[in-house]
Scaffold this active site. Structure first.
Site, PDB file in Angstrom:
ATOM      1  N   LYS A 277     -28.070  -8.142  20.488  1.00  0.00           N
ATOM      2  CA  LYS A 277     -28.361  -7.252  21.603  1.00  0.00           C
ATOM      3  C   LYS A 277     -27.199  -6.324  21.875  1.00  0.00           C
ATOM      4  O   LYS A 277     -27.318  -5.327  22.560  1.00  0.00           O
ATOM      5  CB  LYS A 277     -28.614  -8.084  22.877  1.00  0.00           C
ATOM      6  CG  LYS A 277     -29.753  -9.056  22.773  1.00  0.00           C
ATOM      7  CD  LYS A 277     -29.752  -9.935  24.051  1.00  0.00           C
ATOM      8  CE  LYS A 277     -30.729 -11.074  23.879  1.00  0.00           C
ATOM      9  NZ  LYS A 277     -30.609 -12.054  24.982  1.00  0.00           N
ATOM     10  N   GLY A 278     -26.033  -6.703  21.339  1.00  0.00           N
ATOM     11  CA  GLY A 278     -24.792  -6.037  21.711  1.00  0.00           C
ATOM     12  C   GLY A 278     -24.765  -4.531  21.529  1.00  0.00           C
ATOM     13  O   GLY A 278     -24.180  -3.808  22.319  1.00  0.00           O
TER      14      GLY A 278
ATOM     15  N   GLU B 194     -23.241  -1.177  15.166  1.00  0.00           N
ATOM     16  CA  GLU B 194     -22.753  -2.455  15.709  1.00  0.00           C
ATOM     17  C   GLU B 194     -21.911  -2.243  16.965  1.00  0.00           C
ATOM     18  O   GLU B 194     -21.326  -1.175  17.160  1.00  0.00           O
ATOM     19  CB  GLU B 194     -21.863  -3.113  14.656  1.00  0.00           C
ATOM     20  CG  GLU B 194     -22.234  -4.443  14.115  1.00  0.00           C
ATOM     21  CD  GLU B 194     -22.590  -5.591  15.018  1.00  0.00           C
ATOM     22  OE1 GLU B 194     -22.883  -5.414  16.213  1.00  0.00           O
ATOM     23  OE2 GLU B 194     -22.589  -6.705  14.506  1.00  0.00           O
TER      24      GLU B 194
ATOM     25  N   ASP C 291     -15.779  -8.005  13.766  1.00  0.00           N
ATOM     26  CA  ASP C 291     -14.753  -9.020  13.934  1.00  0.00           C
ATOM     27  C   ASP C 291     -14.341  -9.477  12.514  1.00  0.00           C
ATOM     28  O   ASP C 291     -13.530  -8.816  11.881  1.00  0.00           O
ATOM     29  CB  ASP C 291     -15.406 -10.134  14.765  1.00  0.00           C
ATOM     30  CG  ASP C 291     -14.454 -11.187  15.257  1.00  0.00           C
ATOM     31  OD1 ASP C 291     -13.487 -10.835  15.929  1.00  0.00           O
ATOM     32  OD2 ASP C 291     -14.703 -12.374  14.983  1.00  0.00           O
TER      33      ASP C 291
ATOM     34  N   ARG D 152     -23.098  -7.690  29.953  1.00  0.00           N
ATOM     35  CA  ARG D 152     -23.448  -6.608  29.016  1.00  0.00           C
ATOM     36  C   ARG D 152     -23.532  -5.267  29.738  1.00  0.00           C
ATOM     37  O   ARG D 152     -23.341  -4.214  29.147  1.00  0.00           O
ATOM     38  CB  ARG D 152     -24.800  -6.881  28.347  1.00  0.00           C
ATOM     39  CG  ARG D 152     -24.811  -8.082  27.418  1.00  0.00           C
ATOM     40  CD  ARG D 152     -26.114  -8.090  26.620  1.00  0.00           C
ATOM     41  NE  ARG D 152     -26.360  -9.366  25.983  1.00  0.00           N
ATOM     42  CZ  ARG D 152     -25.871  -9.733  24.799  1.00  0.00           C
ATOM     43  NH1 ARG D 152     -25.083  -8.916  24.129  1.00  0.00           N
ATOM     44  NH2 ARG D 152     -26.158 -10.901  24.280  1.00  0.00           N
TER      45      ARG D 152
END
Ligand code: XMP
Ligand code: MG
Length: 177
Positions: free
Chosen positions: A41-42, A97, A101, A163
């Protein structure tokens, strides 16, 4: 509840970087058939901002993936929870994205879309933690490099919270308490 420690990336910084990324993508893909694929969901917040900075019509779709491991680390084993429903064969794919990371998620997705015979597969992220990288993937459009801190806001969550913060904040994690 976790405590928000401080703002790492302001609203104004995000806004100006998103504009620059949109301009670069617009230049590079002019005249091509481009599909933006947001990783849920980011990336939902970044996607919404980025697509409006692209100067020609693009198709958009979303997918949801999960990796085994704790909520704050990636194991590299990826499962697709929700796939796109766009036929991307022969089209230019840009994976969007929130944060790269280790890079393992995007490495896996890059390979997947190459197998699906996209004309090209590139990567765009608003945030990157270069010190955490395990997979040597090319990030074609990289927003802002950040240190190895757990961050929330601008789409990123801690246990599904935060969020909706318009800035990127450093949050205190359990290990730090
Ligand atoms: P990779 O495969 O690049 O995974 O290791 C990137 C995904 O890991 C999550 N992630 C975070 N999520 N704050 C978050 O809310 C963080 O500081 C953070 N670091 C990594 C995120 O979901 C990203 O898509
Ligand atoms: Mg997350």
């Amino acid at each position: 509840m976790k405590e928000l420690r401080k703002v790492l990336v302001s609203r104004a910084q995000l806004e100006s970087r998103v504009k620059e990324l949109g301009a670069a993508i617009s230049r590079d893909y002019e005249g091509k058939e481009l599909v933006l694929i947001g990783i849920l969901k980011g990336a939902a917040v970044f996607m919404a901002d980025l697509m409006r900075e692209i100067s020609f019509p693009v198709a958009i779709d979303y997918m949801s993936v999960s990796s085994y491991g704790s909520s704050s680390t990636t194991s590299g084993v990826i499962t697709i929870k929700q796939d796109i429903n766009t036929d991307i064969r022969g089209k230019h794919v840009l994976l969007v994205e929130d944060l790269i990371d280790t890079g393992l998620t995007l490495q896996h997705l890059g390979q997947l879309f190459a197998l699906r015979e996209a004309a090209s597969v590139s990567i765009c992220t608003i945030l990157s933690k270069p010190s955490r990288r395990l997979a040597d993937i090319p990030i074609d459009y990289c927003g802002i490099e950040i240190p190895d801190e757990f961050v929330v806001g601008y789409g990123l969550d801690y246990a599904e919270q935060y969020r909706n913060l318009p800035e990127v904040w450093i949050v205190e994690t359990e290990e730090q308490q």
